[in-house]
Each structure stands twice: as structure tokens, then as C-alpha cells.
Design an enzyme around this catalytic site. Structure first.
Site, PDB file in Angstrom:
ATOM      1  N   VAL A 276     -63.295  -7.710  11.482  1.00  0.00           N
ATOM      2  CA  VAL A 276     -63.313  -8.072  12.904  1.00  0.00           C
ATOM      3  C   VAL A 276     -62.149  -7.392  13.624  1.00  0.00           C
ATOM      4  CG1 VAL A 276     -63.139  -9.968  14.575  1.00  0.00           C
ATOM      5  CG2 VAL A 276     -64.451 -10.283  12.458  1.00  0.00           C
ATOM      6  N   CYS A 277     -61.014  -7.305  12.947  1.00  0.00           N
ATOM      7  CA  CYS A 277     -59.791  -6.774  13.568  1.00  0.00           C
ATOM      8  C   CYS A 277     -59.973  -5.402  14.225  1.00  0.00           C
ATOM      9  CB  CYS A 277     -58.654  -6.741  12.556  1.00  0.00           C
ATOM     10  SG  CYS A 277     -58.207  -8.373  11.924  1.00  0.00           S
ATOM     11  N   PRO A 278     -60.618  -4.431  13.559  1.00  0.00           N
ATOM     12  CA  PRO A 278     -60.727  -3.131  14.227  1.00  0.00           C
ATOM     13  C   PRO A 278     -61.562  -3.193  15.501  1.00  0.00           C
ATOM     14  CG  PRO A 278     -62.031  -3.134  12.209  1.00  0.00           C
ATOM     15  CD  PRO A 278     -61.196  -4.392  12.211  1.00  0.00           C
TER      16      PRO A 278
ATOM     17  N   ILE B  19     -59.045  -4.407  18.175  1.00  0.00           N
ATOM     18  CA  ILE B  19     -57.992  -3.430  18.462  1.00  0.00           C
ATOM     19  C   ILE B  19     -58.563  -2.236  19.222  1.00  0.00           C
ATOM     20  CG2 ILE B  19     -56.330  -1.837  17.423  1.00  0.00           C
ATOM     21  CD1 ILE B  19     -56.194  -3.950  15.066  1.00  0.00           C
TER      22      ILE B  19
END
Length: 198
Positions: A50-52, A55
Site C-alpha cells: 500500500v505504501c508505494p 507515496i
């Protein structure tokens, strides 16, 4: 989750740390951004799933924030070296590619602890998002559990709403967007809004 020292309406906890900025390591401090709004967002770990998406979305909208006098900073407990390796990994392979925002390293976890987003049992940060105004005062906090990403559009809308209220002294109703009606915050004048919208 730790209690932290970040409180709405109070000065945001200052910090100094190493970030990856334009592909290089740079020491940054929150106080470097005084006079600008800051969206400070924490994410759990580099090289995850999920993080990318978050970001990259914040990076792709960095110029929209800058037009409002706002900078966006990402933070995780990973080192600056891991951040750089992830940035140097192509997006099609789960990497970030070149970014328009700094990624700050919080290897000591002190920043995550101070902002109250540290998930102590795993040593990673929850998805915390903090909006800090141009005077360094914390205006908004949201914290998501790990599996759900945040909305960049909502963060942008919130910055616009706080800036509007600061400038005009009126308050923003639910779902407010730039150009929408606002409310004069007193009993008599607020009736203008309510009579129009009910």
C-alpha cells in the site's frame, strides 16, 4: 500505539533527521519549513504494497501542494539507504522511481514515537497524517490502521480549508471545497448559510 506529543492546536513536535531529497541525503528539520504548511505522513515500511501507492500519489501531487505554500514529507522507520534503494527501483517492479517529495528516515523510531504513531509490537509506524500550519501549529491528525491507504485529494482539501479559515475567519462545513459556501461562526450570521442549504 504510543500517546505521543503531537496535539491539535499546539506546536508540532520539532525534529531533525536525514531524508532522501532529489536522490541525495540531506539533513532536514521541521523548523526549515516555518512559513509554509506541511503535510507530514508516516507509513509502515519501504518495499511493501500500500505504501508505494500513497507515496507516489503524494509525489505526483507535490506541485499542487506547493502552489498552496505547502510541502509534503514522508516518514518511515527505514534508513535513508533503504529509502534510496526503493527510489532507485522502477515503479513497475514495486519501487518508487524518482520522487518530488523528501522521504525521512526514522531509524531510532523517535519521530514515530513523538507523533504517537509507533506500533510498538512491530516497531513500525501506523499511517499517520499531520497537517502543520505556517506557524508550526498542528491543525489536523488522522491515523489509519495498516491495510488502508489515505486520500491525497482529502489531504489537499484539508490544507485548502484550513488556509481559507485562517484567511477569512469563516468556518468550512462538511465536504467543503474551494469556491463552496462557508459559515460565519456566530448564531445570527450562520443562519445565512443554513437558510440557503436546508
Amino acid at each position: 500505539m504510543a500517546s505521543g506529543n503531537a496535539h491539535i492546536g499546539k506546536p508540532a513536535p520539532d525534529f531533525t533527521g536525514t531524508a532522501v531529497v532529489d536522490g541525495a541525503f540531506k539533513e532536514i528539520k521541521l523548523s526549515d519549513y516555518r512559513g509554509k504548511y506541511v503535510v507530514l505522513f508516516f507509513y509502515p515500511l519501504d518495499f511493501t504494497f500500500v505504501c508505494p501507492t500513497e507515496i507516489i500519489a503524494f509525489s505526483d501531487h507535490a506541485e499542487d501542494f506547493r502552489k498552496l505554500g505547502c510541502e509534503v514529507l514522508g516518514v518511515s522507520v527505514d534508513s535513508q539507504f533503504t529509502h534510496l534503494a526503493w527510489i532507485n527501483t522502477p515503479r513497475k517492479e514495486g519501487g518508487l522511481g524518482p520522487l518530488n517529495i523528501p522521504l525521512l528516515a526514522d531509524v531510532t523510531k523517535s519521530l514515530s514515537q513523538n507523533y504517537g504513531v509507533l506500533k510498538n509490537d512491530e516497531g513500525i509506524a501506523y499511517r499517520g497524517l499531520f497537517i502543520i500550519d505556517a506557524k508550526g501549529v498542528l491543525r489536523q491528525i488522522t491515523v489509519n490502521d495498516l491495510p488502508v491507504g489515505r486520500s491525497v485529494d482529502e489531504a489537499l482539501r484539508l490544507v485548502q480549508a484550513f488556509q481559507y479559515t485562517d484567511e477569512h475567519g469563516e468556518v468550512c462545513p462538511a465536504g467543503w471545497k474551494p469556491g463552496s459556501d462557508t459559515i460565519k461562526p456566530n448564531v445570527d450570521d450562520s443562519k445565512e448559510y443554513f437558510s440557503k442549504h436546508n
